[in-house]
Write a protein that holds these residues in place. Structure first.
Motif, mmCIF file in Angstrom:
data_model
loop_
_atom_site.group_PDB
_atom_site.id
_atom_site.type_symbol
_atom_site.label_atom_id
_atom_site.label_comp_id
_atom_site.label_asym_id
_atom_site.label_seq_id
_atom_site.Cartn_x
_atom_site.Cartn_y
_atom_site.Cartn_z
ATOM 1 N N LEU A 182 0.916 -1.221 0.018
ATOM 2 C CA LEU A 182 -0.011 0.147 0.120
ATOM 3 C C LEU A 182 0.905 1.052 0.168
ATOM 4 C CD1 LEU A 182 -2.884 -0.819 2.593
ATOM 5 C CD2 LEU A 182 -2.882 -0.425 0.023
ATOM 6 N N ALA A 183 0.766 2.097 -1.096
ATOM 7 C CA ALA A 183 1.340 3.365 -1.137
ATOM 8 C C ALA A 183 0.424 4.490 -0.567
ATOM 9 C CB ALA A 183 2.158 3.623 -2.402
ATOM 10 N N VAL A 184 0.959 5.106 0.266
ATOM 11 C CA VAL A 184 -0.114 6.178 0.965
ATOM 12 C C VAL A 184 0.631 7.349 1.030
ATOM 13 C CG1 VAL A 184 -1.345 4.424 2.213
ATOM 14 C CG2 VAL A 184 0.443 5.557 3.336
ATOM 15 N N ALA A 185 -0.373 8.649 0.923
ATOM 16 C CA ALA A 185 0.193 9.588 1.071
ATOM 17 C C ALA A 185 -0.665 10.659 1.983
ATOM 18 C CB ALA A 185 -0.068 10.416 -0.354
ATOM 19 N N LEU A 186 0.109 11.500 2.923
ATOM 20 C CA LEU A 186 -0.756 12.039 3.900
ATOM 21 C C LEU A 186 -0.975 13.579 3.577
ATOM 22 C CD1 LEU A 186 -1.109 11.586 7.037
ATOM 23 C CD2 LEU A 186 1.048 13.010 7.381
ATOM 24 N N THR A 187 -0.418 14.434 2.713
ATOM 25 C CA THR A 187 -0.901 15.636 2.214
ATOM 26 C C THR A 187 -1.143 15.541 1.094
ATOM 27 O OG1 THR A 187 1.367 16.417 1.983
ATOM 28 C CG2 THR A 187 0.656 16.291 4.340
ATOM 29 N N GLY A 188 -1.709 16.945 0.430
ATOM 30 C CA GLY A 188 -2.052 16.934 -0.930
ATOM 31 C C GLY A 188 -0.892 17.033 -1.713
ATOM 32 N N ASP A 189 0.372 17.552 -1.151
ATOM 33 C CA ASP A 189 1.480 17.656 -1.945
ATOM 34 C C ASP A 189 2.152 16.403 -2.011
ATOM 35 O OD1 ASP A 189 1.484 20.610 -2.272
ATOM 36 O OD2 ASP A 189 2.784 21.002 -0.422
ATOM 37 N N ASP A 190 1.968 15.486 -0.957
ATOM 38 C CA ASP A 190 2.633 14.266 -1.007
ATOM 39 C C ASP A 190 1.580 13.528 -2.080
ATOM 40 O OD1 ASP A 190 4.396 14.486 0.971
ATOM 41 O OD2 ASP A 190 2.864 13.997 2.702
ATOM 42 N N LEU A 191 0.521 13.600 -2.226
ATOM 43 C CA LEU A 191 -0.210 12.707 -2.963
ATOM 44 C C LEU A 191 -0.087 13.141 -4.779
ATOM 45 C CD1 LEU A 191 -2.379 10.688 -3.609
ATOM 46 C CD2 LEU A 191 -4.270 12.671 -3.330
ATOM 47 N N ALA A 192 0.322 14.463 -4.671
ATOM 48 C CA ALA A 192 0.583 14.761 -5.866
ATOM 49 C C ALA A 192 1.828 14.393 -6.444
ATOM 50 C CB ALA A 192 0.806 16.350 -6.080
ATOM 51 N N GLU A 193 2.876 14.213 -5.427
ATOM 52 C CA GLU A 193 4.375 13.358 -5.796
ATOM 53 C C GLU A 193 4.062 12.029 -6.134
ATOM 54 O OE1 GLU A 193 8.680 12.395 -3.616
ATOM 55 O OE2 GLU A 193 6.952 13.443 -2.669
ATOM 56 N N ALA A 194 3.297 11.374 -5.354
ATOM 57 C CA ALA A 194 2.998 9.817 -5.302
ATOM 58 C C ALA A 194 2.372 9.531 -6.612
ATOM 59 C CB ALA A 194 2.164 9.557 -4.359
ATOM 60 N N ARG A 195 1.442 10.587 -6.993
ATOM 61 C CA ARG A 195 0.786 10.239 -8.276
ATOM 62 C C ARG A 195 1.725 10.370 -9.524
ATOM 63 N NH1 ARG A 195 -4.732 13.890 -7.169
ATOM 64 N NH2 ARG A 195 -5.863 12.260 -6.370
ATOM 65 N N ARG A 196 2.695 11.090 -9.452
ATOM 66 C CA ARG A 196 3.713 11.218 -10.372
ATOM 67 C C ARG A 196 4.541 9.798 -10.736
ATOM 68 N NH1 ARG A 196 7.818 14.030 -9.326
ATOM 69 N NH2 ARG A 196 8.571 14.120 -11.537
ATOM 70 N N LEU A 197 4.900 9.267 -9.480
ATOM 71 C CA LEU A 197 5.552 8.000 -9.527
ATOM 72 C C LEU A 197 4.630 6.920 -10.111
ATOM 73 C CD1 LEU A 197 7.511 8.428 -6.154
ATOM 74 C CD2 LEU A 197 8.404 8.428 -8.455
ATOM 75 N N TRP A 198 3.454 6.971 -9.632
ATOM 76 C CA TRP A 198 2.532 5.964 -10.164
ATOM 77 C C TRP A 198 2.081 5.970 -11.700
ATOM 78 C CZ3 TRP A 198 -1.690 7.553 -5.637
ATOM 79 C CH2 TRP A 198 -1.006 7.147 -4.533
ATOM 80 N N ALA A 199 2.151 7.271 -12.065
ATOM 81 C CA ALA A 199 1.986 7.314 -13.483
ATOM 82 C C ALA A 199 3.191 6.762 -14.214
ATOM 83 C CB ALA A 199 1.772 8.650 -13.893
ATOM 84 N N TYR A 200 4.303 7.093 -13.663
ATOM 85 C CA TYR A 200 5.557 6.501 -14.193
ATOM 86 C C TYR A 200 5.456 4.988 -14.362
ATOM 87 C CZ TYR A 200 10.802 5.490 -15.168
ATOM 88 O OH TYR A 200 11.663 5.001 -15.498
ATOM 89 N N ARG A 201 5.158 4.450 -13.307
ATOM 90 C CA ARG A 201 4.986 2.853 -12.999
ATOM 91 C C ARG A 201 4.114 2.271 -14.115
ATOM 92 N NH1 ARG A 201 5.976 4.112 -6.816
ATOM 93 N NH2 ARG A 201 8.188 4.515 -6.862
ATOM 94 N N GLU A 202 2.868 2.935 -14.204
ATOM 95 C CA GLU A 202 1.860 2.395 -15.040
ATOM 96 C C GLU A 202 2.360 2.421 -16.426
ATOM 97 O OE1 GLU A 202 -2.337 3.729 -12.499
ATOM 98 O OE2 GLU A 202 -0.992 5.330 -13.902
ATOM 99 N N GLU A 203 3.088 3.442 -16.791
ATOM 100 C CA GLU A 203 3.648 3.525 -18.196
ATOM 101 C C GLU A 203 4.450 2.534 -18.425
ATOM 102 O OE1 GLU A 203 5.656 7.439 -18.417
ATOM 103 O OE2 GLU A 203 3.515 8.664 -18.166
ATOM 104 N N HIS A 204 5.313 1.782 -17.602
ATOM 105 C CA HIS A 204 6.132 0.645 -17.696
ATOM 106 C C HIS A 204 5.374 -0.612 -17.378
ATOM 107 C CE1 HIS A 204 8.976 3.920 -17.575
ATOM 108 N NE2 HIS A 204 9.967 3.051 -18.217
ATOM 109 N N GLY A 205 4.244 -0.606 -17.384
ATOM 110 C CA GLY A 205 3.403 -2.079 -17.190
ATOM 111 C C GLY A 205 3.069 -2.412 -16.014
ATOM 112 N N LEU A 206 3.416 -1.587 -15.090
ATOM 113 C CA LEU A 206 3.280 -2.122 -13.681
ATOM 114 C C LEU A 206 2.062 -1.739 -13.046
ATOM 115 C CD1 LEU A 206 7.043 -0.740 -12.306
ATOM 116 C CD2 LEU A 206 6.284 -3.156 -12.850
ATOM 117 N N LYS A 207 1.626 -2.580 -12.320
ATOM 118 C CA LYS A 207 0.186 -2.552 -11.888
ATOM 119 C C LYS A 207 0.170 -1.730 -10.648
ATOM 120 C CE LYS A 207 -1.286 -7.372 -13.053
ATOM 121 N NZ LYS A 207 -1.721 -8.608 -12.651
#
Length: 347
Positions: free
Chosen positions: A98-123
């Motif tokens: 479970l990847a989690v984010a505590l603040t709005g800024d944390d969530l924005a950073e996390a979403r960037r990483l999640w998008a990059y991983r999705e682009e590489h075929g990772l669930k």
């Protein structure tokens, strides 16, 4: 007395990489000797054991990402074979992260990483805060969002090393060396690889904490973004929770109050109940890192092969490293997967 015949292969380094390489070579019929200088001084002793190619993927590391995904896929068979041979359960778990984010800024950073991983075929299954807490009720109600990474796994590195030592038996000998012995040789000496080969391997200091709480407090590995800091929590079935990890370009082994606080503050922000857990261990070890933070895998000269510099990913990359290096030793032909990690790239 009749002296023993010389080994077909000497592996210099008795950490998780060296032992895994030696075991795979032994399984291919080679007589192997492992020179293990200091049994528990390597990075594996502090490692939490996250098998998380999605969690460890970084921008611009496509070749390393592919290697991590391949190695993660090999872990179930590697662990099962090791347990069949030794009877030691290495603690392989597959609940995901479970990847989690505590603040709005944390969530924005996390979403960037999640998008990059999705682009590489990772669930990456994105979740609203309510669903994150449905999966892990101990998490803070302040969370802004999260994601489930279903293919991540974990093992207990200390059990893995114990199993590998058992499998290799008397092939593992306590011996230090200041030079490379006569070949064929695999140098898997972690930080010691630099002095033996001249290759650029540097120490990166990491602190890991071990807490003891009620079993079942957490079920998933939790990777958190907390006010700009990253922290991970790795639960074991017996109630232990491994908290990590700091990362400093330093070579000392001091555990400072500040570094402990840097882990406990975000950890308890994510899971307030951790404040009631017993702090059972603080461990500093040094990750062997290279200039591009990718491993050194392949032949350097003659009959000397290197398998070192795995930085944060030594446990994750152990199965694929062992298989690729063992194949290189036996056949003399490098697998195409090794090309991006050739030691000569720093010449």
């Amino acid at each position: 007395m009749t002296s023993l015949p010389p080994p077909d292969l000497t592996v210099v380094g008795g950490g998780i990489i060296g032992l895994a390489v030696a075991w795979r070579c032994q399984r291919r019929g080679l007589r192997v000797t492992v020179w293990d200088g200091d049994a528990d001084d390597a990075a594996w002793y502090a490692a939490a054991g996250m098998l998380a190619p999605a969690g460890e993927t970084s921008f611009g590391q496509e070749a390393l990402t592919a290697l991590m995904i391949e190695s993660s896929a090999r872990w179930p068979a590697f662990a099962a074979e090791l347990q069949r041979e030794t009877g030691i359960d290495v603690g392989l778990g597959a609940h995901g992260t479970l990847a989690v984010a505590l603040t709005g800024d944390d969530l924005a950073e996390a979403r960037r990483l999640w998008a990059y991983r999705e682009e590489h075929g990772l669930k990456v299954h994105r979740l609203p805060p309510s669903e994150v807490r449905d999966r892990e009720p101990a998490l803070s109600p302040r969370l802004r969002g999260g994601a489930h990474i279903p293919d991540d796994q974990q093992v207990d590195p200390r059990r893995v090393v114990a199993a590998l030592r058992t499998a290799l038996g008397p092939a593992v000998v306590r011996r230090r060396t200041a030079e490379i012995p006569p070949g064929p040789v695999v140098v898997a000496a972690g930080l010691g690889t630099a002095a033996l080969t001249g290759l650029p391997v540097r120490p990166v200091k990491g602190l890991v904490l071990r807490l003891r709480g009620e079993p079942g407090l957490l079920r998933h590995v939790v990777v958190g973004h907390v006010d700009g800091r990253h922290v991970y929590l790795v639960p074991r079935a017996d109630g232990e929770i491994v908290v990590g990890a700091t990362q400093e370009e330093r070579a000392d082994t001091t555990v400072t109050a500040g570094s402990v606080l840097d882990l406990l503050r975000p950890a308890t922000e994510l899971v307030p109940e951790l404040a009631e857990c017993e702090l059972t261990e603080t461990v500093v070890r040094h990750r062997p890192a290279t200039p591009d933070n990718a491993p050194l895998l392949g032949r350097t000269r003659g009959d000397v092969i290197v398998a070192a510099g795995h930085h944060r990913n030594g446990v994750l990359l152990a199965p694929v490293t062992a298989d690729l290096i063992a194949d290189l030793v036996v056949t003399g032909r490098p697998d195409p997967l090794l090309e991006a990690f050739a030691p000569g790239r720093f010449a």
